[in-house]
Design a protein around this motif. Structure first.
Motif, mmCIF file in Angstrom:
data_model
loop_
_atom_site.group_PDB
_atom_site.id
_atom_site.type_symbol
_atom_site.label_atom_id
_atom_site.label_comp_id
_atom_site.label_asym_id
_atom_site.label_seq_id
_atom_site.Cartn_x
_atom_site.Cartn_y
_atom_site.Cartn_z
ATOM 1 N N HIS A 152 164.915 2.679 -25.497
ATOM 2 C CA HIS A 152 165.549 1.835 -26.516
ATOM 3 C C HIS A 152 167.075 1.838 -26.407
ATOM 4 N N PRO A 153 167.732 0.840 -26.999
ATOM 5 C CA PRO A 153 169.195 0.769 -27.008
ATOM 6 C C PRO A 153 169.824 1.876 -27.856
ATOM 7 N N GLY A 154 171.146 2.003 -27.745
ATOM 8 C CA GLY A 154 171.874 2.859 -28.664
ATOM 9 C C GLY A 154 171.713 2.360 -30.081
ATOM 10 N N SER A 155 171.551 3.279 -31.024
ATOM 11 C CA SER A 155 171.367 3.041 -32.464
ATOM 12 C C SER A 155 169.962 2.577 -32.816
ATOM 13 N N SER A 156 169.131 2.336 -31.817
ATOM 14 C CA SER A 156 167.798 1.781 -32.048
ATOM 15 C C SER A 156 166.758 2.893 -32.193
ATOM 16 N N VAL A 157 165.523 2.498 -32.444
ATOM 17 C CA VAL A 157 164.379 3.417 -32.437
ATOM 18 C C VAL A 157 163.216 2.746 -31.715
ATOM 19 N N LYS A 158 162.190 3.523 -31.480
ATOM 20 C CA LYS A 158 161.071 3.099 -30.634
ATOM 21 C C LYS A 158 160.305 1.910 -31.183
ATOM 22 N N GLU A 159 160.351 1.691 -32.502
ATOM 23 C CA GLU A 159 159.579 0.602 -33.100
ATOM 24 C C GLU A 159 160.265 -0.752 -32.958
ATOM 25 N N GLN A 160 161.502 -0.781 -32.502
ATOM 26 C CA GLN A 160 162.235 -2.042 -32.439
ATOM 27 C C GLN A 160 162.011 -2.707 -31.082
ATOM 28 N N THR A 161 163.041 -3.142 -30.394
ATOM 29 C CA THR A 161 162.844 -3.952 -29.193
ATOM 30 C C THR A 161 162.082 -3.219 -28.091
ATOM 31 N N ALA A 162 162.274 -1.909 -27.958
ATOM 32 C CA ALA A 162 161.528 -1.169 -26.938
ATOM 33 C C ALA A 162 160.030 -1.258 -27.200
ATOM 34 N N GLY A 163 159.643 -1.222 -28.481
ATOM 35 C CA GLY A 163 158.240 -1.347 -28.826
ATOM 36 C C GLY A 163 157.687 -2.724 -28.535
ATOM 37 N N LEU A 164 158.518 -3.754 -28.715
ATOM 38 C CA LEU A 164 158.089 -5.116 -28.393
ATOM 39 C C LEU A 164 157.747 -5.218 -26.907
ATOM 40 N N TYR A 165 158.644 -4.728 -26.054
ATOM 41 C CA TYR A 165 158.385 -4.796 -24.618
ATOM 42 C C TYR A 165 157.214 -3.903 -24.218
ATOM 43 N N ALA A 166 157.104 -2.732 -24.839
ATOM 44 C CA ALA A 166 155.991 -1.838 -24.517
ATOM 45 C C ALA A 166 154.654 -2.480 -24.861
ATOM 46 N N ASN A 167 154.589 -3.131 -26.020
ATOM 47 C CA ASN A 167 153.354 -3.795 -26.415
ATOM 48 C C ASN A 167 152.954 -4.875 -25.415
ATOM 49 N N GLN A 168 153.937 -5.648 -24.957
ATOM 50 C CA GLN A 168 153.631 -6.715 -24.002
ATOM 51 C C GLN A 168 153.260 -6.152 -22.630
ATOM 52 N N LEU A 169 153.862 -5.040 -22.248
ATOM 53 C CA LEU A 169 153.464 -4.394 -20.996
ATOM 54 C C LEU A 169 152.029 -3.894 -21.080
ATOM 55 N N ALA A 170 151.638 -3.379 -22.247
ATOM 56 C CA ALA A 170 150.254 -2.932 -22.420
ATOM 57 C C ALA A 170 149.293 -4.109 -22.322
ATOM 58 N N ILE A 171 149.657 -5.233 -22.923
ATOM 59 C CA ILE A 171 148.831 -6.437 -22.798
ATOM 60 C C ILE A 171 148.717 -6.835 -21.327
ATOM 61 N N GLY A 172 149.794 -6.578 -20.562
ATOM 62 C CA GLY A 172 149.794 -6.874 -19.138
ATOM 63 C C GLY A 172 149.033 -5.883 -18.286
ATOM 64 N N GLY A 173 148.488 -4.826 -18.901
ATOM 65 C CA GLY A 173 147.633 -3.897 -18.161
ATOM 66 C C GLY A 173 148.216 -2.529 -17.900
ATOM 67 N N PHE A 174 149.398 -2.240 -18.444
ATOM 68 C CA PHE A 174 150.050 -0.953 -18.210
ATOM 69 C C PHE A 174 149.875 -0.014 -19.396
ATOM 70 N N ILE A 175 149.941 1.279 -19.135
ATOM 71 C CA ILE A 175 150.237 2.250 -20.177
ATOM 72 C C ILE A 175 151.743 2.180 -20.396
#
Length: 301
Positions: free
Chosen positions: A36-59
């Motif tokens: 995640h970015p500075g000042s951010s947390v895991k539920e914000q933009t990093a979580g958005l990309y992680a969710n889409q990567l999981a949909i794409g077949g990744f852990i």
């Protein structure tokens, strides 16, 4: 998604582990650490990309930086680049303990300052086999351009005060509202969009408290995220950036990373009409970025 934790030194780092829709625990999956970015947390933009990567077949694994969010570590709200890079190493350690993760197919994705930290980790951490950055910034470069000697002297005075009994000085990363920014004469594009993302319901999260321990500044100023990339960053690299250039410098830093990296397999992709924060959560921009990111990891992990 499953809540997880892993160790960095003596404290727990809090994470979220995202699984593919048709997850089969008997199979081995490629995995991506999302930073995640500075000042951010895991539920914000990093979580958005992680969710889409999981949909794409990744852990996919996101986590709160040490000293921040739900993670442990003292002092609170410290932004220490070396520890943030070690967080990534520890995340890779954790992934290697999971039977359903292929240890030879681990990648990293970082957004904003997280992109700089992910790049820095990849320079020496060769268990990271491929790296992608989204509006990646060399955060130290930005801080070095704003009165660094004056700030370093102020940090020294503050540390002296604190060791002699003063309270720790905690500042805001950004103004708490657009009105506050306007009253201070701070209406630059990236800053106003940062406020719109972090300080309104658009991207706001209670664990993203907009607090920065002032003594962090000495570490931030002296850290170079891309140090020795021209020698050792040889993994496949994908750099995503928008073409709306703001003061935070992700456009400049992204091209700097691309040009410096020693990789023979590297690509930079520009999302037309997108600013820094469009690539945090705006569907048109993030979908276009993911159309590059998911095939990149499938090809290289």
């Amino acid at each position: 998604m499953q809540k997880v934790s892993f160790k960095n030194r003596t404290w727990d780092v809090a994470g979220n582990l995202y699984f593919p829709e048709k997850y089969d625990k008997t199979k081995k999956y490629a995995a991506v650490v999302c930073v995640h970015p500075g000042s951010s947390v895991k539920e914000q933009t990093a979580g958005l990309y992680a969710n889409q990567l999981a949909i794409g077949g990744f852990i996919a694994l996101t986590f709160d930086a040490s000293f921040q969010g739900e993670s442990g570590g003292e002092p609170r709200f410290l932004e220490d680049p070396a520890t943030r890079v070690e967080d990534i190493r520890c995340a890779v350690d954790f992934l290697t303990t999971l039977e359903f993760v292929d240890r030879d197919r681990i990648g990293a994705l970082g957004i904003c300052a997280g992109g700089g930290y992910a790049a820095n980790a990849s320079i020496s951490e060769k268990r990271i086999r491929a790296i992608a950055t989204v509006v990646g910034t060399n955060a130290s470069r930005a801080f070095r351009e704003a009165n660094p000697l004056e700030v370093l002297n102020e940090v020294g005075r503050q540390r002296t005060a604190e060791v002699n009994g003063a309270d720790k000085l905690i500042n805001n990363w950004i103004p708490n509202s657009a009105q506050e920014a306007r009253e201070a004469g701070l209406e630059e594009l990236d800053l106003m969009e940062a406020i719109d993302y972090y300080r309104t319901p658009r991207g706001q999260h209670p664990n993203s408290s907009n607090q920065l321990l002032f003594s962090s500044m000495s570490n931030l100023i002296m850290f170079d995220a891309f140090h020795l990339a021209e020698y050792f960053l040889k993994q496949p690299l994908l750099v995503i950036v928008g073409d709306k250039v703001g003061a935070f410098g992700s456009y400049r830093d992204s091209f700097d990373l691309y040009n410096k990296a020693a990789s023979s397999n590297k690509k930079i992709y520009t999302v037309k009409g997108a600013g820094h924060y469009d690539l945090y959560d705006q569907p048109k921009a993030t979908n276009e970025a993911l159309e590059q990111i998911i095939p990149f990891f499938k090809e290289n992990l």
